[in-house]
Design a protein around this motif. Structure first.
Motif, short mmCIF file in Angstrom:
data_model
loop_
_atom_site.label_atom_id
_atom_site.label_comp_id
_atom_site.label_asym_id
_atom_site.label_seq_id
_atom_site.Cartn_x
_atom_site.Cartn_y
_atom_site.Cartn_z
N LYS A 71 -48.61 -8.16 -16.38
CA LYS A 71 -48.75 -9.63 -15.98
C LYS A 71 -49.62 -10.69 -17.31
O LYS A 71 -49.44 -11.92 -17.31
CB LYS A 71 -49.67 -9.89 -15.54
CG LYS A 71 -49.87 -10.62 -13.90
CD LYS A 71 -50.50 -10.62 -12.76
CE LYS A 71 -50.55 -12.51 -12.02
NZ LYS A 71 -51.36 -12.01 -10.94
N ARG A 72 -50.28 -10.05 -17.88
CA ARG A 72 -51.30 -11.14 -18.70
C ARG A 72 -49.93 -11.28 -19.79
O ARG A 72 -49.65 -12.45 -20.30
CB ARG A 72 -52.74 -10.65 -19.38
CG ARG A 72 -53.23 -11.20 -20.74
CD ARG A 72 -54.04 -13.09 -20.17
NE ARG A 72 -54.16 -13.02 -21.55
CZ ARG A 72 -54.72 -14.36 -20.81
NH1 ARG A 72 -54.32 -15.41 -19.93
NH2 ARG A 72 -55.13 -15.14 -21.83
N ALA A 73 -49.38 -10.48 -20.75
CA ALA A 73 -48.51 -10.44 -21.30
C ALA A 73 -46.88 -11.68 -21.31
O ALA A 73 -47.19 -12.22 -22.40
CB ALA A 73 -48.01 -8.97 -21.93
N GLN A 74 -47.00 -10.94 -19.76
CA GLN A 74 -45.99 -12.28 -19.21
C GLN A 74 -46.37 -13.97 -19.99
O GLN A 74 -45.80 -14.37 -19.83
CB GLN A 74 -45.92 -12.30 -18.31
CG GLN A 74 -44.53 -10.94 -17.35
CD GLN A 74 -44.28 -10.58 -16.56
OE1 GLN A 74 -45.43 -11.35 -15.15
NE2 GLN A 74 -44.30 -9.42 -15.53
N THR A 75 -47.69 -14.61 -19.25
CA THR A 75 -48.19 -15.04 -19.73
C THR A 75 -48.67 -15.35 -21.03
O THR A 75 -48.10 -17.39 -21.58
CB THR A 75 -49.87 -15.82 -19.21
OG1 THR A 75 -49.67 -15.01 -17.64
CG2 THR A 75 -50.75 -17.04 -19.49
N VAL A 76 -48.62 -14.95 -22.28
CA VAL A 76 -48.65 -14.93 -23.74
C VAL A 76 -47.08 -15.00 -23.88
O VAL A 76 -46.92 -15.99 -24.72
CB VAL A 76 -48.83 -13.58 -24.77
CG1 VAL A 76 -49.36 -13.91 -25.72
CG2 VAL A 76 -50.64 -14.00 -23.68
N LEU A 77 -46.01 -14.46 -23.71
CA LEU A 77 -45.08 -14.67 -23.75
C LEU A 77 -43.89 -15.78 -23.05
O LEU A 77 -43.55 -16.65 -23.87
CB LEU A 77 -43.98 -13.83 -23.43
CG LEU A 77 -43.72 -12.04 -23.95
CD1 LEU A 77 -43.36 -11.08 -22.47
CD2 LEU A 77 -43.24 -11.95 -24.95
N ALA A 78 -44.30 -16.86 -21.88
CA ALA A 78 -44.13 -18.18 -21.98
C ALA A 78 -45.11 -19.03 -22.92
O ALA A 78 -44.22 -20.11 -22.96
CB ALA A 78 -44.77 -17.99 -20.32
#
Length: 734
Positions: free
Chosen positions: A301-308
């Motif tokens: 979930k945190r990686a999704q924030t970084v990708l965004a």
């Protein structure tokens, strides 16, 4: 008096009056008596005059209050509000000045507690011990795991950009402290009524990681800001970013992107994907909570924030971000994830003897096979999960080594996180019947052979009455049969015949280091030993009689390749004559063919070994070997409580077989060392044919159904042998 008053009223005569009223009447002032304006006031005020005490009998009239003069009105143009604003501005300026003075004082104080700027240098990393398998793969780390420094140019460009996108978007614009970022963080925190964003720059984070503690205090933040300004003056932006990526903490003991990539993805940071780079960048916020090996959902979930954030900063396209979000990265599980830590602990114990105190990061190359370590771990854990309740067994251990003593796998317990006690190295337990090969080897070295017959019958040694496991007795049996069926009475007789002290010497010669008591029960394995030494003592049987030293470390070097230690090839001693080793192999092969370990079988391979069960079923052992591996398995309880009749031929044999079958897949078949010359070791059929008594037991395969025999066809099997043994043990010397 009455007449006088009458006259007064009629004649208008004034009578004198006395008292306070009269006095007050006389004191009334006329206009001419008033003090003109401008003249000095009297020196004594009326308020200071001593009041006249009235008589109690006189009536005192009440004095009317004198009206007060009205207060003058303020001049036109001035108001109360104007005065209040002025006072507020005044005090605001005063407080502001004092605040600035206090802030300057705090900054000076914080700076005074820093080392001199000119003496600041990038500190050395704490030493790290990296443990690798014999194939070069990383097994474990001790200390703070720090991977090799990687230059910024060697990393994929999206990796540093992932950190900039999520941690410090204005990294290339600020001077170490970002006022805009701080203001943005303050606004966000106020709106969210909590700490939702931080204003620290990458430079500030680097300063904290290099020079400061993790405490959250105002003094620490001020020191962090001062050091960030110093770093920005001393180093370029690229150097700061490179330092940051090689020093930041990623959880699970990993410092730097290289260590983190190896830890979580089993690859170098040079090879990570966009999704993996985003996951690494996301860990910085909370490395312990978001570590993908502990919290894969949170890390994803945190990686999704970084990708965004990367897409928003135009570092990657929106399509790339969505593609990575659809296929999140998964952390790999290292080989032997938990139990290999028992190996790491064992290495830590011997490291000081090999290289002394560790002052720099080192790489320890070992003999451990990661694949076999995983198989051994699974075999122990699965067996206990399935049958621990049924047999009241809570722990297990396994050691596997080559015939020359190189440890290939070690499991010191079922769960390293629950207990770090190494049952393979540190624990000492009674080996039970697994000790009997040393008794029979001593007998063979004194002239007995596998076909020598001894009596299996009840035995009474000064009140001690050893019994067989089944409480059955088979009369005259060969040594091979006695060993295969683990007959206790025969082992005790042979042990007394050859001498307990000689049995102890044999065991020590083969590698047992623990103290052994030379008493009649030594033949039944009542003296405690460790698993590592017991397995090592079996190794000479598999290699033709050569001594071995169980070992796990082959080389130790620094990170830059400097060699600190290399294991030297040893010249093994001949601790068993090849002829005697061959006879022992023949005898212990029968244990797997028709004896207590019939379930142990490796297709295509010749194997030998011995089971062991200690008193009251407290320990269950099986030590078995081929020409390729020597493996021991122990199951029991740490508190030494009895199991529910767990025997060496049960659970340990099952674990051993599962492990050994996997370990021998794809390995060229090899035979155990055999004696030179045909017919040296006779078959069981030949052994049985030499026993002339009509009631002698059949070969070992059917020996359990044989009845006790009273035959004295051989003098060694005579009924009077018991008396001879008792006389030898407790009487004079023979």
């Amino acid at each position: 008096m009455r007449m006088a008053r009458g006259r007064k009223q009629s004649g208008g005569r004034k009578e004198p009056r006395f008292g306070l009223a009269a006095a007050m009447a006389d004191l009334r002032l006329d206009a001419k008596d008033r003090i003109p304006a401008g003249e000095d006031a009297p020196k004594k005020s009326a308020a200071k005059r001593k009041p006249v005490e009235p008589d109690d009998d006189d009536d005192v009239p009440e004095r009317e209050p004198k009206p007060r003069a009205p207060k003058p009105k303020p001049a036109r143009g001035k108001s109360r509000w104007g005065l209040s604003v002025g006072r507020m501005v005044y005090w605001a300026v005063v407080c502001g000045l004092w605040g600035v003075i206090a802030l300057v004082g705090v900054v000076i104080w914080a700076g005074a507690h820093l080392p001199p700027i000119q003496s600041l240098e990038i500190p050395k990393r704490p030493p790290t011990i990296e443990i690798t398998g014999f194939d070069g793969s990383i097994l474990a780390q001790r200390g703070e795991m720090a991977g090799a420094n990687i230059a910024l140019k060697d990393l994929p460009p999206y990796l540093p950009k992932a950190f900039i996108a999520i941690e410090d978007r204005r990294f290339y614009q600020h001077f170490g402290i970002d006022p805009i970022g701080i203001a943005r963080a303050l606004v966000a925190n106020v709106l969210h009524r909590g700490v939702s964003q931080g204003g620290s720059t990458l430079t500030q984070q680097l300063a904290k990681n290099l020079f400061l503690t993790q405490e959250r205090t105002l003094a620490r933040k001020l020191q962090e800001a001062e050091l960030a300004l110093w770093l920005e003056r001393k180093y370029s932006k690229r150097e700061i970013l490179e330092l940051y990526l090689n020093r930041v903490y990623f959880g699970s003991g990993a410092y730097g992107v290289e260590a983190a990539a190896q830890r979580y993805f089993g690859k170098s940071a040079r090879q990570v994907t966009v999704g993996e780079a985003a996951m690494l960048a996301g860990l910085v916020k909370s490395p312990s909570r978001l570590a993908p090996n502990r919290n894969p959902e949170g890390a994803a979930k945190r990686a999704q924030t970084v990708l965004a954030a990367m897409a928003d900063a135009k570092f990657i396209t929106e399509a790339q971000a969505q593609a990575q979000i659809a296929h999140p990265s998964v952390a790999v599980k290292p080989a032997g994830a938990g139990t290999v830590n028992y190996v790491a602990d064992w290495i830590g114990e011997v490291l000081d003897d090999l290289v002394g105190q560790v002052e720099e990061s080192i790489v320890v190359e070992t003999t451990i096979d990661p694949k076999l370590q995983s198989v051994a771990e699974a075999a122990i854990i699965d067996e206990l999960a399935a049958k621990s309740v049924k047999f009241n067994v809570s722990q297990g251990a396994l050691v596997a080594m080559t015939p020359d003593g190189a440890v290939r796998a070690m499991v010191g317990g079922r769960n390293y996180a629950d207990s770090q006690f190494n049952r393979a190295v540190t624990a000492k337990r009674q080996p039970g019947s697994a000790f009997k090969p040393f008794v029979y080897l001593t007998a063979i070295e004194q002239g007995l052979t596998p076909e020598t017959v001894r009596q299996d019958a009840p035995l009474d040694l000064k009140g001690w009455k050893p019994e067989n496991y089944t409480r059955e007795y088979f009369g005259p049996v060969t040594l091979t049969q006695a060993l295969a069926m683990s007959l206790n009475t025969v082992a005790v007789r042979v042990g007394l015949e050859v001498g307990p002290k000689n049995v102890v010497r044999t065991a020590h010669r083969l590698g047992i280091a623990s103290r052994l008591d030379p008493n009649p029960s030594i033949a039944l394995g009542t003296s405690e030993v460790s698993m590592i030494e017991l397995v090592g003592a079996y190794a000479p049987f598999s290699n033709g009689g050569l001594s071995v030293s169980p070992h796990v470390v082959t080389r130790i070097k620094t990170l830059d390749g400097k060699l600190l230690y290399m294991r030297q090839a040893e010249q093994p001693a001949q601790v068993i004559e090849p002829r005697n080793a061959a006879m022992m192999n023949q005898m212990m092969q029968e244990t797997l063919v028709s004896g207590t370990a019939k379930k142990a079988e490796i297709p295509g391979w010749v194997a030998a070994g011995k089971t062991g069960t200690s008193q009251d079923f407290r320990d269950a052992w099986f030590i078995g070997y081929t020409a390729h591996l020597v493996t021991g398995v122990w199951l029991g309880n740490d508190d030494n409580s009895p199991t529910k009749k767990a025997t060496g031929g049960g659970l340990p044999v099952e674990v051993w077989t599962r492990f050994m079958r996997a370990a021998h897949q794809g390995v060229p078949v090899a035979s155990l060392p055999n004696a030179q010359g045909a017919g040296l070791v006779p078959t069981l059929a030949q052994i049985a044919s030499q026993i002339t008594a009509p009631s002698a037991p059949a070969p070992a395969a059917s020996a359990r159904s044989a009845q006790p025999s009273r035959s004295n066809a051989r003098p060694e099997a005579a009924a009077g042998l018991d008396g001879w043994l008792v006389d030898r043990l407790f009487g004079g010397q023979r």
